[in-house]
Design an enzyme around this catalytic site. Structure first.
Site, PDB file in Angstrom:
ATOM      1  N   ARG A  64      20.674  52.614  17.304  1.00  0.00           N
ATOM      2  CA  ARG A  64      20.074  52.383  18.580  1.00  0.00           C
ATOM      3  C   ARG A  64      20.619  51.540  19.472  1.00  0.00           C
ATOM      4  O   ARG A  64      20.816  51.802  20.667  1.00  0.00           O
ATOM      5  CB  ARG A  64      18.477  52.102  18.350  1.00  0.00           C
ATOM      6  CG  ARG A  64      17.486  53.027  18.405  1.00  0.00           C
ATOM      7  CD  ARG A  64      16.270  52.726  18.255  1.00  0.00           C
ATOM      8  NE  ARG A  64      16.065  51.504  17.281  1.00  0.00           N
ATOM      9  CZ  ARG A  64      14.980  51.404  16.260  1.00  0.00           C
ATOM     10  NH1 ARG A  64      14.034  52.010  16.617  1.00  0.00           N
ATOM     11  NH2 ARG A  64      15.087  50.539  15.325  1.00  0.00           N
ATOM     12  N   LYS A 179      14.667  61.911   1.874  1.00  0.00           N
ATOM     13  CA  LYS A 179      13.322  61.896   1.623  1.00  0.00           C
ATOM     14  C   LYS A 179      12.621  61.043   2.285  1.00  0.00           C
ATOM     15  O   LYS A 179      13.176  59.749   2.819  1.00  0.00           O
ATOM     16  CB  LYS A 179      13.227  61.713   0.146  1.00  0.00           C
ATOM     17  CG  LYS A 179      12.194  60.941  -0.495  1.00  0.00           C
ATOM     18  CD  LYS A 179      12.373  60.663  -1.999  1.00  0.00           C
ATOM     19  CE  LYS A 179      10.982  60.375  -2.638  1.00  0.00           C
ATOM     20  NZ  LYS A 179      10.796  58.767  -2.226  1.00  0.00           N
ATOM     21  N   ASP A 208      17.680  64.360  -2.783  1.00  0.00           N
ATOM     22  CA  ASP A 208      16.538  63.947  -3.767  1.00  0.00           C
ATOM     23  C   ASP A 208      17.656  63.079  -4.607  1.00  0.00           C
ATOM     24  O   ASP A 208      18.309  63.721  -5.473  1.00  0.00           O
ATOM     25  CB  ASP A 208      15.839  64.787  -4.654  1.00  0.00           C
ATOM     26  CG  ASP A 208      15.025  64.208  -5.601  1.00  0.00           C
ATOM     27  OD1 ASP A 208      15.147  63.189  -6.194  1.00  0.00           O
ATOM     28  OD2 ASP A 208      13.947  64.958  -5.636  1.00  0.00           O
ATOM     29  N   HIS A 209      17.797  61.720  -4.465  1.00  0.00           N
ATOM     30  CA  HIS A 209      18.608  61.055  -5.136  1.00  0.00           C
ATOM     31  C   HIS A 209      18.739  61.223  -6.678  1.00  0.00           C
ATOM     32  O   HIS A 209      19.573  60.655  -7.209  1.00  0.00           O
ATOM     33  CB  HIS A 209      18.939  59.808  -4.594  1.00  0.00           C
ATOM     34  CG  HIS A 209      17.905  58.597  -5.151  1.00  0.00           C
ATOM     35  ND1 HIS A 209      16.587  58.653  -4.727  1.00  0.00           N
ATOM     36  CD2 HIS A 209      17.976  57.901  -6.348  1.00  0.00           C
ATOM     37  CE1 HIS A 209      15.823  57.701  -5.571  1.00  0.00           C
ATOM     38  NE2 HIS A 209      16.717  57.186  -6.450  1.00  0.00           N
ATOM     39  N   LYS A 213      21.891  61.355 -10.098  1.00  0.00           N
ATOM     40  CA  LYS A 213      22.053  60.656 -11.434  1.00  0.00           C
ATOM     41  C   LYS A 213      22.823  61.308 -12.642  1.00  0.00           C
ATOM     42  O   LYS A 213      22.382  62.570 -12.818  1.00  0.00           O
ATOM     43  CB  LYS A 213      20.654  60.070 -11.823  1.00  0.00           C
ATOM     44  CG  LYS A 213      19.942  59.061 -10.917  1.00  0.00           C
ATOM     45  CD  LYS A 213      18.677  58.774 -11.664  1.00  0.00           C
ATOM     46  CE  LYS A 213      17.854  58.001 -10.599  1.00  0.00           C
ATOM     47  NZ  LYS A 213      18.334  56.678 -10.082  1.00  0.00           N
ATOM     48  N   GLU A 247       8.527  51.729 -13.640  1.00  0.00           N
ATOM     49  CA  GLU A 247       9.343  50.747 -12.617  1.00  0.00           C
ATOM     50  C   GLU A 247       8.733  49.573 -12.750  1.00  0.00           C
ATOM     51  O   GLU A 247       7.401  49.265 -12.938  1.00  0.00           O
ATOM     52  CB  GLU A 247       9.416  51.133 -11.273  1.00  0.00           C
ATOM     53  CG  GLU A 247       9.892  52.455 -10.814  1.00  0.00           C
ATOM     54  CD  GLU A 247      10.070  52.830  -9.439  1.00  0.00           C
ATOM     55  OE1 GLU A 247      11.155  52.428  -8.953  1.00  0.00           O
ATOM     56  OE2 GLU A 247       8.792  53.259  -8.748  1.00  0.00           O
ATOM     57  N   ASP A 266       5.485  59.725  -3.228  1.00  0.00           N
ATOM     58  CA  ASP A 266       6.681  58.996  -3.254  1.00  0.00           C
ATOM     59  C   ASP A 266       7.352  59.593  -4.373  1.00  0.00           C
ATOM     60  O   ASP A 266       8.737  59.767  -4.301  1.00  0.00           O
ATOM     61  CB  ASP A 266       6.310  57.669  -3.421  1.00  0.00           C
ATOM     62  CG  ASP A 266       7.503  56.709  -3.197  1.00  0.00           C
ATOM     63  OD1 ASP A 266       8.492  57.079  -2.456  1.00  0.00           O
ATOM     64  OD2 ASP A 266       7.789  55.623  -4.056  1.00  0.00           O
ATOM     65  N   HIS A 271      11.049  63.593  -7.306  1.00  0.00           N
ATOM     66  CA  HIS A 271      11.915  63.028  -8.142  1.00  0.00           C
ATOM     67  C   HIS A 271      11.444  63.514  -9.863  1.00  0.00           C
ATOM     68  O   HIS A 271      12.005  64.160 -10.597  1.00  0.00           O
ATOM     69  CB  HIS A 271      11.688  61.596  -8.376  1.00  0.00           C
ATOM     70  CG  HIS A 271      12.362  60.829  -7.011  1.00  0.00           C
ATOM     71  ND1 HIS A 271      13.185  61.416  -6.365  1.00  0.00           N
ATOM     72  CD2 HIS A 271      11.967  59.665  -6.711  1.00  0.00           C
ATOM     73  CE1 HIS A 271      13.542  60.643  -5.465  1.00  0.00           C
ATOM     74  NE2 HIS A 271      12.893  59.596  -5.742  1.00  0.00           N
ATOM     75  N   LYS A 371       4.470  51.943 -10.810  1.00  0.00           N
ATOM     76  CA  LYS A 371       5.033  50.438 -10.230  1.00  0.00           C
ATOM     77  C   LYS A 371       4.749  49.426 -11.172  1.00  0.00           C
ATOM     78  O   LYS A 371       3.510  49.365 -11.750  1.00  0.00           O
ATOM     79  CB  LYS A 371       5.134  50.009  -8.810  1.00  0.00           C
ATOM     80  CG  LYS A 371       5.946  51.479  -7.714  1.00  0.00           C
ATOM     81  CD  LYS A 371       6.260  50.594  -6.776  1.00  0.00           C
ATOM     82  CE  LYS A 371       6.988  51.726  -5.865  1.00  0.00           C
ATOM     83  NZ  LYS A 371       8.541  51.992  -6.208  1.00  0.00           N
TER      84      LYS A 371
HETATM   85  C1  BG6 Z   1      12.289  56.069  -4.368  1.00  0.00           C
HETATM   86  C2  BG6 Z   1      11.079  55.850  -3.968  1.00  0.00           C
HETATM   87  O1  BG6 Z   1      12.555  57.622  -3.649  1.00  0.00           O
HETATM   88  O2  BG6 Z   1      12.790  56.110  -5.465  1.00  0.00           O
HETATM   89  C3  BG6 Z   1      11.022  54.392  -4.496  1.00  0.00           C
HETATM   90  O3  BG6 Z   1      10.716  55.734  -2.672  1.00  0.00           O
HETATM   91  C4  BG6 Z   1      11.421  54.354  -5.955  1.00  0.00           C
HETATM   92  O4  BG6 Z   1       9.644  53.853  -4.441  1.00  0.00           O
HETATM   93  C5  BG6 Z   1      12.795  54.868  -5.982  1.00  0.00           C
HETATM   94  O5  BG6 Z   1      11.434  52.852  -6.442  1.00  0.00           O
HETATM   95  C6  BG6 Z   1      13.263  54.889  -7.545  1.00  0.00           C
HETATM   96  O6  BG6 Z   1      14.561  55.435  -7.618  1.00  0.00           O
HETATM   97  P1  BG6 Z   1      15.643  54.637  -8.548  1.00  0.00           P
HETATM   98  O7  BG6 Z   1      16.844  55.225  -8.459  1.00  0.00           O
HETATM   99  O8  BG6 Z   1      15.645  53.294  -8.422  1.00  0.00           O
HETATM  100  O9  BG6 Z   1      14.828  55.096 -10.034  1.00  0.00           O
END
Ligand code: BG6
Length: 522
Positions: A64, A179, A208-209, A213, A247, A266, A271, A371
């Site tokens: 921005r 996401k 979707d990260h 992995k 987590e 989330d 995931h 969490k």
């Molecule tokens: C994200 C969530 O997509 O994935 C987070 O928004 C979460 O809340 C995270 O902590 C977990 O990803 P990773 O790679 O740290 O296991």
């Protein structure tokens, strides 16, 4: 995702043999944001280090507010330096590779504009043409939307209106969308419809990260490159499956996002369902993106739709209270900055799902994510059925150690198989033992963010590790009845669990009632 067969003992040789990505410009929206600094840029740096970027590569960082280019490059370099010195991001700490970073830094330019204004995109068009000529990137471009989800639709529409996503003469224009893709079924459908008016499905890379992995990608290799698993991979041999994504972090500084989101939205339709669909899918016809994505989609579509009574019975929501993590006191979710003192947002969810198809009918899939749990671990456990009868004296079959294939996704990466063995001695008595495979014993792995593969795959046009529109909607369709019940029924229980624990007791009941139990989170 490239396929090569290597001897594991040869370490990371395979990583070094991949082809360079084609010439292209990477246009990052949200260039001043946390994601760009913490994950995206370190991934680009790693690609540069691995010599996987074309010499004809450039980055246009869109934000921005204007920023002097030297200051912006230094801001990003800080992110890389803390990435390379962060042991949590990988097994080894590597020295900062100045040459790899210079390659990237010298190709970055900064561009400022209001992302809601058409004029921004007209100017961006001109800037892109100038940069493309300067760095000889040709007409290829990847637009990376690392911005708040409310801007996804607008940016794609504006890119379309400015003619920035038109593919001419064999060039590509692709859009990576982060996401969250929607916040429920209706909004995901609306967003798909909106962007599909501008782009073809083959231009859209929904991120979707988890799919970046290594251990998640390994699920497919484990299942389909080995002959021993597939014959047993069904209701005849598998008792149940557990997927746990635990987590230790709390809400961190994301209260605004998280209060409106919660653990279910989330983590689950994205995931956790990625893990579930890779475990439950049938063998694809080929290793092509659409063949694999079709099989994954079929699984999500076959997930048993929950009615109200099933949501009440098979889904547990929890929220962390005060507790101890590694011996240190941590506040309750409701005491975190930015969280309402009477918040009912869930930080934990567990559920039992079933898959209505021939392979899985009657096999429960237990999922949980939370969490502030006792330990960070992501694990998939496939528990096989017991041996059919008690052959060994004094060892009734229900006390035998169950056979469990456990896939450890993170932070330890590997797999283990649990089975019974004879305890040495004159009598026949049995004990549970475990065979372990650990990635680090076989392969040299370097710190990665998981984004390297995904960004590279998008540049080479391989969409296998990205979500297709149908799968996104199928995922939301499964969780929608849960969202509805929690929204409409103010008496739906919210279980408070102590921070640093394994989650609420009600989640144990989900399994106890059928004589099963969660694997310990250790
Ligand atoms: C994200 C969530 O997509 O994935 C987070 O928004 C979460 O809340 C995270 O902590 C977990 O990803 P990773 O790679 O740290 O296991």
């Amino acid at each position: 995702m490239d396929v090569r067969v290597e001897d594991g003992t040869q370490g990371s040789a395979a990583q070094q043999q991949a082809q360079k990505a084609p010439p292209c410009a990477l246009v990052i929206f949200g260039a001043g944001g946390d994601l760009t600094k913490r994950l995206l840029m370190p991934a680009i740096y790693n690609l540069s280090k691995a010599k996987l970027l074309s010499d004809k590569f450039a980055i246009i960082a869109v934000d921005r507010t204007p920023k002097p280019i030297e200051a912006y490059r230094e801001y990003l370099a800080d992110g890389i330096r803390s990435f390379v010195s962060d042991t949590a991001s990988g097994p080894a700490t590597e020295p900062f590779d100045a040459q790899a970073w210079d390659f990237v830094a010298s190709r970055i330019s900064h561009f400022a504009g209001d992302l809601t204004k058409p004029d921004t995109y007209a100017r961006l068009h001109q800037t892109h043409e100038k940069i493309a000529a300067e760095h000889q990137t040709g007409a290829n471009a990847v637009f990376y939307l690392a911005v708040g989800s409310q801007l996804f639709g607008t940016i794609v529409e504006q890119l379309g209106a400015a003619g920035l996503v038109q593919e001419n003469n064999g060039s590509f224009r692709r859009v990576i969308i982060e996401k969250p893709f929607g916040s429920d079924l209706a909004s995901a459908r609306a967003l798909n419809a909106q962007i599909l008016r501008v782009l073809s499905e083959s231009q859209i890379y929904r991120m979707d990260h988890f799919l970046g992995k290594e251990t998640v990608q390994n699920i497919m290799v484990l299942r389909f490159a080995n002959g021993i698993f597939e014959p047993m991979w069904n209701r005849d041999h598998i008792d149940h499956v557990q997927i746990s994504v635990a987590e230790t972090v709390g809400v961190e500084r994301r209260a605004r996002f998280y209060e409106a989101t919660g653990a279910l939205r989330d983590m689950v339709p994205n995931h956790v369902f990625q893990l579930l669909s890779l475990i439950a899918m049938g063998p694809p016809n080929s290793f092509a993106a659409d063949a694999v994505r079709t099989e994954k989609h079929k699984v999500l579509e076959a997930l048993h739709p929950l009615d109200v009574a099933e949501v009440r019975r098979n889904v547990v929501r929890g929220q962390y209270g005060r507790g101890l993590l590694n011996g240190n006191p941590v506040p309750a979710y409701r005491e975190e900055p930015g969280v309402a003192p009477d918040s009912v947002t869930e930080t934990y969810v567990a559920m039992q799902l079933g898959i209505d198809n021939w392979r899985w009918a009657g096999v429960p899939f237990y999922l949980r994510t939370g969490k502030r749990m006792t330990r960070r671990t992501t694990e998939i456990a496939i528990q096989f059925k017991q041996a059919p009868f008690a052959l060994f004296r004094n060892t009734p079959v229900d006390t035998l150690t169950p056979n469990v294939l456990a896939l450890q996704i993170q932070p330890d990466e590997g797999a283990s198989m649990q089975f019974s063995a004879k305890i040495p001695g004159p009598e026949i008595s049995l004990g549970g033992v475990r065979m372990n495979f650990s990635y680090k014993d076989y392969f040299n792995t370097e710190p990665t963010t998981g984004y390297e593969t995904l960004v590279y795959d998008c540049m080479i046009g391989d969409a296998m590790l990205f979500n297709r529109a149908d799968a996104v909607e199928a995922g939301w369709a499964v969780v929608q009845p849960i969202l509805d019940l929690w929204r409409n029924d103010k008496t739906a229980p919210l279980e408070i669990y102590p921070a640093g624990s394994a989650g609420p007791e009600a989640a144990d009941t989900l399994l106890w009632r059928s004589g099963r139990q969660w694997r310990p989170i250790t």
